[in-house]
Every structure is written in C-alpha cells, then in structure tokens.
Design an enzyme around this catalytic site. Sequence first.
Site, mmCIF file in Angstrom:
data_model
loop_
_atom_site.group_PDB
_atom_site.id
_atom_site.type_symbol
_atom_site.label_atom_id
_atom_site.label_comp_id
_atom_site.label_asym_id
_atom_site.label_seq_id
_atom_site.Cartn_x
_atom_site.Cartn_y
_atom_site.Cartn_z
ATOM 1 N N GLY A 48 0.904 -1.332 -0.144
ATOM 2 C CA GLY A 48 0.160 0.160 -0.008
ATOM 3 C C GLY A 48 0.836 1.321 -0.147
ATOM 4 O O GLY A 48 1.912 1.421 -0.664
ATOM 5 N N TYR A 50 3.050 2.184 1.939
ATOM 6 C CA TYR A 50 4.562 2.138 2.366
ATOM 7 C C TYR A 50 5.537 2.125 1.110
ATOM 8 O O TYR A 50 6.674 2.104 1.494
ATOM 9 C CB TYR A 50 4.569 0.869 3.247
ATOM 10 C CG TYR A 50 4.190 1.267 4.613
ATOM 11 C CD1 TYR A 50 3.021 1.636 5.030
ATOM 12 C CD2 TYR A 50 5.198 1.100 5.827
ATOM 13 C CE1 TYR A 50 2.493 2.299 6.245
ATOM 14 C CE2 TYR A 50 4.660 1.594 6.966
ATOM 15 C CZ TYR A 50 3.399 1.954 7.273
ATOM 16 O OH TYR A 50 3.114 2.203 8.678
ATOM 17 N N ASP A 136 12.274 -3.382 8.239
ATOM 18 C CA ASP A 136 11.299 -2.423 8.031
ATOM 19 C C ASP A 136 11.589 -1.470 6.967
ATOM 20 O O ASP A 136 12.659 -1.284 6.750
ATOM 21 C CB ASP A 136 10.984 -1.588 9.393
ATOM 22 C CG ASP A 136 9.745 -2.236 9.965
ATOM 23 O OD1 ASP A 136 9.602 -3.397 10.276
ATOM 24 O OD2 ASP A 136 9.269 -1.245 10.751
ATOM 25 N N ASP A 138 10.263 1.756 6.509
ATOM 26 C CA ASP A 138 10.103 3.064 6.920
ATOM 27 C C ASP A 138 11.214 3.485 7.834
ATOM 28 O O ASP A 138 11.177 3.965 8.867
ATOM 29 C CB ASP A 138 8.666 3.310 7.668
ATOM 30 C CG ASP A 138 8.577 2.306 9.043
ATOM 31 O OD1 ASP A 138 8.987 1.249 8.963
ATOM 32 O OD2 ASP A 138 8.102 2.966 9.890
ATOM 33 N N HIS A 158 16.039 -2.774 21.275
ATOM 34 C CA HIS A 158 15.034 -1.689 20.999
ATOM 35 C C HIS A 158 15.629 -0.325 21.541
ATOM 36 O O HIS A 158 15.829 -0.239 22.590
ATOM 37 C CB HIS A 158 13.729 -2.170 21.774
ATOM 38 C CG HIS A 158 12.562 -1.160 21.224
ATOM 39 N ND1 HIS A 158 12.417 0.088 21.459
ATOM 40 C CD2 HIS A 158 11.494 -1.705 20.642
ATOM 41 C CE1 HIS A 158 11.337 0.462 20.681
ATOM 42 N NE2 HIS A 158 10.600 -0.594 20.195
ATOM 43 N N GLU A 228 6.378 -8.692 17.021
ATOM 44 C CA GLU A 228 7.409 -8.348 17.880
ATOM 45 C C GLU A 228 7.475 -9.028 19.069
ATOM 46 O O GLU A 228 8.392 -9.259 19.684
ATOM 47 C CB GLU A 228 7.481 -6.478 18.088
ATOM 48 C CG GLU A 228 8.720 -6.175 18.805
ATOM 49 C CD GLU A 228 8.810 -4.697 18.712
ATOM 50 O OE1 GLU A 228 9.372 -4.251 17.694
ATOM 51 O OE2 GLU A 228 8.303 -4.147 19.854
HETATM 52 N N1 UDP Z 1 4.023 -2.354 6.246
HETATM 53 C C1 UDP Z 1 3.346 -2.154 5.127
HETATM 54 N N2 UDP Z 1 2.284 -1.493 4.726
HETATM 55 C C2 UDP Z 1 1.571 -1.015 5.714
HETATM 56 C C3 UDP Z 1 1.829 -1.363 7.070
HETATM 57 C C4 UDP Z 1 2.999 -1.821 7.348
HETATM 58 O O1 UDP Z 1 4.355 -2.475 4.018
HETATM 59 O O2 UDP Z 1 0.572 -0.508 5.494
HETATM 60 C C5 UDP Z 1 5.212 -3.054 6.550
HETATM 61 C C6 UDP Z 1 6.451 -2.109 6.223
HETATM 62 O O3 UDP Z 1 7.489 -2.985 5.815
HETATM 63 C C7 UDP Z 1 6.694 -1.548 7.681
HETATM 64 C C8 UDP Z 1 6.381 -2.810 8.371
HETATM 65 O O4 UDP Z 1 5.487 -3.386 7.779
HETATM 66 O O5 UDP Z 1 8.009 -1.057 7.861
HETATM 67 C C9 UDP Z 1 5.968 -2.441 9.892
HETATM 68 O O6 UDP Z 1 4.957 -1.529 10.114
HETATM 69 P P1 UDP Z 1 5.265 -0.061 10.638
HETATM 70 O O7 UDP Z 1 6.377 0.300 10.205
HETATM 71 O O8 UDP Z 1 3.870 0.461 10.386
HETATM 72 O O9 UDP Z 1 5.043 -0.637 12.125
HETATM 73 P P2 UDP Z 1 6.232 0.050 13.378
HETATM 74 O O10 UDP Z 1 7.619 0.315 12.781
HETATM 75 O O11 UDP Z 1 5.653 1.595 13.399
HETATM 76 O O12 UDP Z 1 5.827 -0.485 14.563
HETATM 77 MN MN MN Z 2 8.338 0.499 10.971
#
Ligand code: UDP
Ligand code: MN
Length: 275
Positions: A48, A50, A136, A138, A158, A228
């Site tokens: 999506g 991301y 991840d 992001d 963490h 996690e």
């Molecule tokens: N992710 C994705 N699309 C989404 C939500 C999450 O591809 O709509 C994947 C993406 O790789 C992201 C990972 O799942 O880095 C973990 O989700 P997110 O980063 O939102 O979790 P957080 O790090 O905030 O706990």
């Molecule tokens: Mn993340």
Amino acid sequence: MEPVRTDVLTVTPWLAPIVWEGTFDPLVIDEAFRTHNLTIATTVFAVGKYTRFLRDFLESAEKHFMVGLDVHYYVFTDLPGDVPSNVTLGVGRLLSIVKVMKFDRWQEISLRRMELIQTAIEDHIHREAHYIFCLDVDMRFHGRVGSEALGRLVAAIHPWFYMYPRSQYPYERRTVSTASVPEDQGDFYYQANIFGGALEDVHRLTKTCREHLEVDKSVGVEAVWQEESHLNWYLVKNKPTKLLSPEYVWDDARGGKAKEIKLVRFSSVIKNKAE
Ligand code: UDP
Ligand code: MN
C-alpha cells in the site's frame, strides 16, 4: 587496537557480542568476510502506501548496507509499479519483486510477514543467499551496517527500552498468548524492525513465530506488539548469537541525544500517522 567501550554492555551473559561503535575494526572485519563471496538476502515489505518509503530506503542502503558484499533485495509488495525502477544498484546487488496480496488491516501485515518470509526462504532464498536480514521499510540508513552484523541469529536492542529494567519491557504477559514471557525471564527487548542471520536459523525463527501467530489468531488473541512480541518470545528461548546495539535500530523520533550512541546507523523515519 582502539580501547573497547567501557560505558556500555558489549557482551551478553551467554557470551554473545553486542555490537557498538568502537567494538570492532571495520577494515579487519571486512577483510575477514570479503573472501567468502557472501550473498545477503534482504527482505522488505512495502504494501500500500508504504511503497513511498522505498526510494530513501534503497538509496541509503546502497550507501551504507553491506557495502562490498552481494546483496539481493526482495521487495514484497502489492504494487510492483510503485517500486522505483531507477535506483542505481552497486555491482553484485540485485532487486527482485515478490508480489503479495493487499492486506486490509496493518495488523494483518504483521501476521503475514513471518509466513511470507518463511515460504520465500523455502521456495528460493535458501538457494540464493548465505545470510538474510528482514527489515522495516520506513527506515533510512545513516551509517555503516556491514559484515560486523552477520551471525547465525542476530537481533537489535530496541532504542526505547534498553535503559529500563526487565520488569518494564513490553513483553506479552498474558498466558493466553503463545508469546507470553514470565516476569522472571527475558534478557533484552528487541525491536522487530531488523533481525537476521543464517538462513537455517532465520527459517526456524519465522516458522515458529508464524505457527504461534496462527495459534493465537485461532483463539482470538493478538499479542500486545504483534509479531514483535512473538520475536521476543522466540529470542528468550533461543538466544541470539549476536546482538546489535540501538545504533542499528534508532528512531528519528528519539533525536540524537543519548551519549552512548556515537553513531546512528539505521533509524525509523517519522511517519504521518494520519495518513
Ligand atoms: N507495512 C507495509 N504497509 C503497511 C503497514 C506496514 O508495507 O500499510 C510493512 C512495512 O515494511 C513496515 C512494516 O510493515 O515497515 C511494519 O509496520 P510499521 O512500520 O507501520 O510498524 P512500526 O514500525 O511503526 O511499529
Ligand atoms: Mn516501522
């Protein structure tokens, strides 16, 4: 040799190294790994919206991630057309797209990620690489993440919990969940944004976590921090052979103020939650 760090824990009670700036010599460690012609599989999910993180992720990885080693990125996405096609990859570096379905809830991604990595290892990655890292998207690299991070089973501490006592770690505590960790167990709290190791070890990890996620789902339980929590349960029972300090999984939202962090290497970007 430079003096080793004395201000932080650099080895666990089970004698696994904890990698901090100043605990290794990059030239020596690169030379030790260079001759093995290693390929590092790197999985990253961009489902999506991301996909928008992919460009910075990949461009910064090309500058800092496993430089000098062969890297095969596997981008799991429902939108192959949104994967930037003009990121220049270095020699020996490849990118493959793995098409996945669109997930309805973000929790569903967390639930499916372990399963999809497990099956990709079984289907093809086991033939294509020696080590695997699961990251991840992001996130952005700011400094070296290289051969010093390789090991059989590798996890990162963490950045929000390393200064707290175990009683404050956000493990799943409810015994109805297969991720439940008793009060008197657990060593570190790891962040799921980066984990990796040898293919066999990471395969076992993803398979176990996937099974546990499915058991929980079948009884209507979702662990407090989803995958996690399951990763942390697994690493309580199966100690990692190498730990990465929070340099390897920092968070832009924490800023750069902690004095023990000499170098931020890989860090979460601040997301616009409303989107
Ligand atoms: N992710 C994705 N699309 C989404 C939500 C999450 O591809 O709509 C994947 C993406 O790789 C992201 C990972 O799942 O880095 C973990 O989700 P997110 O980063 O939102 O979790 P957080 O790090 O905030 O706990
Ligand atoms: Mn993340």
